[in-house]
Structures are given as structure tokens and as C-alpha cells.
Design a protein around this motif. Structure first.
Motif, mmCIF file in Angstrom:
data_model
loop_
_atom_site.group_PDB
_atom_site.id
_atom_site.type_symbol
_atom_site.label_atom_id
_atom_site.label_comp_id
_atom_site.label_asym_id
_atom_site.label_seq_id
_atom_site.Cartn_x
_atom_site.Cartn_y
_atom_site.Cartn_z
ATOM 1 N N MET A 1 0.959 -1.232 0.071
ATOM 2 C CA MET A 1 0.045 -0.097 0.079
ATOM 3 C C MET A 1 0.907 1.379 0.299
ATOM 4 O O MET A 1 1.955 1.250 0.812
ATOM 5 N N LYS A 2 0.522 2.146 -0.480
ATOM 6 C CA LYS A 2 1.183 3.456 -0.657
ATOM 7 C C LYS A 2 0.881 4.264 0.371
ATOM 8 O O LYS A 2 -0.176 4.345 1.247
ATOM 9 N N ASP A 3 1.874 5.000 0.979
ATOM 10 C CA ASP A 3 1.773 5.840 2.395
ATOM 11 C C ASP A 3 1.315 7.050 2.186
ATOM 12 O O ASP A 3 1.544 7.720 0.915
ATOM 13 N N GLY A 4 0.251 7.582 2.805
ATOM 14 C CA GLY A 4 -0.478 8.861 3.084
ATOM 15 C C GLY A 4 -1.602 9.227 1.971
ATOM 16 O O GLY A 4 -2.161 10.062 1.818
ATOM 17 N N ILE A 5 -2.260 8.007 1.314
ATOM 18 C CA ILE A 5 -3.266 7.962 0.525
ATOM 19 C C ILE A 5 -4.320 7.584 1.006
ATOM 20 O O ILE A 5 -5.541 7.719 0.468
ATOM 21 N N HIS A 6 -4.254 6.673 2.038
ATOM 22 C CA HIS A 6 -5.208 6.059 2.604
ATOM 23 C C HIS A 6 -5.951 6.805 3.801
ATOM 24 O O HIS A 6 -5.273 7.296 4.700
ATOM 25 N N PRO A 7 -7.359 6.823 4.037
ATOM 26 C CA PRO A 7 -8.042 7.251 5.327
ATOM 27 C C PRO A 7 -7.566 6.547 6.484
ATOM 28 O O PRO A 7 -7.373 5.660 6.515
ATOM 29 N N GLU A 8 -7.520 7.391 7.739
ATOM 30 C CA GLU A 8 -7.225 6.791 9.022
ATOM 31 C C GLU A 8 -8.379 5.618 9.305
ATOM 32 O O GLU A 8 -9.761 6.311 9.052
ATOM 33 N N TYR A 9 -8.279 4.738 9.886
ATOM 34 C CA TYR A 9 -9.113 3.479 10.186
ATOM 35 C C TYR A 9 -9.142 3.216 11.733
ATOM 36 O O TYR A 9 -8.094 2.560 12.031
ATOM 37 N N GLU A 10 -10.124 4.039 12.255
ATOM 38 C CA GLU A 10 -9.868 4.088 13.847
ATOM 39 C C GLU A 10 -11.126 3.483 14.540
ATOM 40 O O GLU A 10 -12.280 3.404 13.622
ATOM 41 N N GLU A 11 -11.061 3.015 15.591
ATOM 42 C CA GLU A 11 -12.137 2.662 16.534
ATOM 43 C C GLU A 11 -13.249 3.626 16.571
ATOM 44 O O GLU A 11 -12.617 4.830 17.291
ATOM 45 N N ILE A 12 -14.473 3.694 16.458
ATOM 46 C CA ILE A 12 -15.444 4.656 16.963
ATOM 47 C C ILE A 12 -16.593 4.140 17.553
ATOM 48 O O ILE A 12 -16.615 2.946 17.557
ATOM 49 N N THR A 13 -17.273 4.872 18.261
ATOM 50 C CA THR A 13 -18.507 4.268 18.919
ATOM 51 C C THR A 13 -19.512 4.743 18.156
ATOM 52 O O THR A 13 -19.849 6.229 17.967
ATOM 53 N N VAL A 14 -20.518 3.975 17.801
ATOM 54 C CA VAL A 14 -21.942 4.441 17.263
ATOM 55 C C VAL A 14 -22.839 4.255 18.053
ATOM 56 O O VAL A 14 -23.170 3.337 18.905
ATOM 57 N N VAL A 15 -23.783 5.522 18.183
ATOM 58 C CA VAL A 15 -24.797 5.755 19.077
ATOM 59 C C VAL A 15 -25.971 5.804 18.165
ATOM 60 O O VAL A 15 -26.204 6.514 17.554
ATOM 61 N N MET A 16 -26.755 4.637 18.617
ATOM 62 C CA MET A 16 -28.354 4.638 17.699
ATOM 63 C C MET A 16 -29.067 5.600 18.204
ATOM 64 O O MET A 16 -28.940 6.103 19.455
ATOM 65 N N SER A 17 -30.033 5.886 17.772
ATOM 66 C CA SER A 17 -31.262 6.913 18.098
ATOM 67 C C SER A 17 -32.019 6.351 19.258
ATOM 68 O O SER A 17 -32.336 7.289 20.007
ATOM 69 N N ASP A 18 -31.943 5.053 19.842
ATOM 70 C CA ASP A 18 -32.594 4.768 20.946
ATOM 71 C C ASP A 18 -31.657 4.741 22.099
ATOM 72 O O ASP A 18 -31.980 4.366 22.936
ATOM 73 N N GLY A 19 -30.305 5.170 21.556
ATOM 74 C CA GLY A 19 -29.389 5.080 22.942
ATOM 75 C C GLY A 19 -28.622 3.994 22.814
ATOM 76 O O GLY A 19 -27.599 4.037 23.705
ATOM 77 N N THR A 20 -28.652 2.984 22.103
ATOM 78 C CA THR A 20 -27.690 1.822 22.417
ATOM 79 C C THR A 20 -26.348 2.210 21.504
ATOM 80 O O THR A 20 -26.306 3.082 20.795
ATOM 81 N N GLU A 21 -25.350 1.631 22.112
ATOM 82 C CA GLU A 21 -24.134 1.734 21.640
ATOM 83 C C GLU A 21 -23.314 0.750 21.365
ATOM 84 O O GLU A 21 -23.391 -0.330 21.778
ATOM 85 N N PHE A 22 -22.467 0.705 20.114
ATOM 86 C CA PHE A 22 -21.494 -0.444 20.089
ATOM 87 C C PHE A 22 -20.096 0.239 19.267
ATOM 88 O O PHE A 22 -20.329 1.316 18.929
ATOM 89 N N LYS A 23 -19.022 -0.525 19.411
ATOM 90 C CA LYS A 23 -18.023 0.097 19.089
ATOM 91 C C LYS A 23 -17.646 -0.872 17.525
ATOM 92 O O LYS A 23 -17.802 -2.016 17.380
ATOM 93 N N THR A 24 -17.060 -0.036 16.640
ATOM 94 C CA THR A 24 -16.561 -0.577 15.461
ATOM 95 C C THR A 24 -15.411 0.357 14.894
ATOM 96 O O THR A 24 -15.059 1.046 15.667
ATOM 97 N N ARG A 25 -14.847 -0.215 13.782
ATOM 98 C CA ARG A 25 -13.832 0.446 13.121
ATOM 99 C C ARG A 25 -14.579 1.142 12.004
ATOM 100 O O ARG A 25 -15.294 0.598 11.133
ATOM 101 N N SER A 26 -13.933 2.478 11.763
ATOM 102 C CA SER A 26 -14.548 3.084 10.304
ATOM 103 C C SER A 26 -13.505 4.061 10.044
ATOM 104 O O SER A 26 -12.571 4.480 10.600
ATOM 105 N N THR A 27 -13.714 4.618 8.791
ATOM 106 C CA THR A 27 -13.013 5.796 8.104
ATOM 107 C C THR A 27 -13.778 7.087 8.342
ATOM 108 O O THR A 27 -13.340 7.975 7.871
#
Length: 72
Positions: free
Chosen positions: A1-27
Motif C-alpha cells: 500500500m502507498k503511504d499517505g493516500i489512505h484514510p485513517e481507520y480508527e475505532e469509533i462508538t456508534v450511538v443509535m437513535s434509541d441510545g444503544t451503543e456499539f464499537k466498530t472501526r471506520s474511516t
């Protein structure tokens, strides 16, 4: 893979409209690492069955007004 052209792929927390949460990785670029969803399968009309037919009803009324039987 080339350096510097790909977005960061980090762990985020997704909060749904009803308040439930889960962790995933995303750009997704979030400031605080939290993505807040406004629409999901628990409140979207397609999944809940509470479809709103106002536009369709308006078209039917216009059709009846133009081409329907006139009451004298």
C-alpha cells in the motif's frame, strides 16, 4: 500500500437513535470518536410499517379532481 493516500481507520462508538451503543472501526472522520445515528431500523418508516402516504394521497386527489366524476 502507498503511504499517505489512505484514510485513517480508527475505532469509533456508534450511538443509535434509541441510545444503544456499539464499537466498530471506520474511516468516518468524527471529532470526538462518536457517530450518532438519527435513523435506524427501530425508527425508520420502512422497518416500522408507519409509512406516510401523504404524497400519494395528494396525487390521487388531484387525479380525481381532474378526471373524476363531477357532482352537480
Amino acid at each position: 500500500m502507498k503511504d499517505g493516500i489512505h484514510p485513517e481507520y480508527e475505532e469509533i462508538t456508534v450511538v443509535m437513535s434509541d441510545g444503544t451503543e456499539f464499537k466498530t472501526r471506520s474511516t468516518i472522520d468524527t471529532k470526538d470518536g462518536v457517530y450518532r445515528s438519527e435513523v435506524d431500523s427501530k425508527n425508520h418508516p420502512f422497518y416500522t410499517g408507519n409509512m406516510n402516504f401523504q404524497k400519494k394521497a395528494g396525487r390521487i386527489d388531484r387525479f380525481k379532481k381532474r378526471y373524476g366524476k363531477q357532482d352537480d
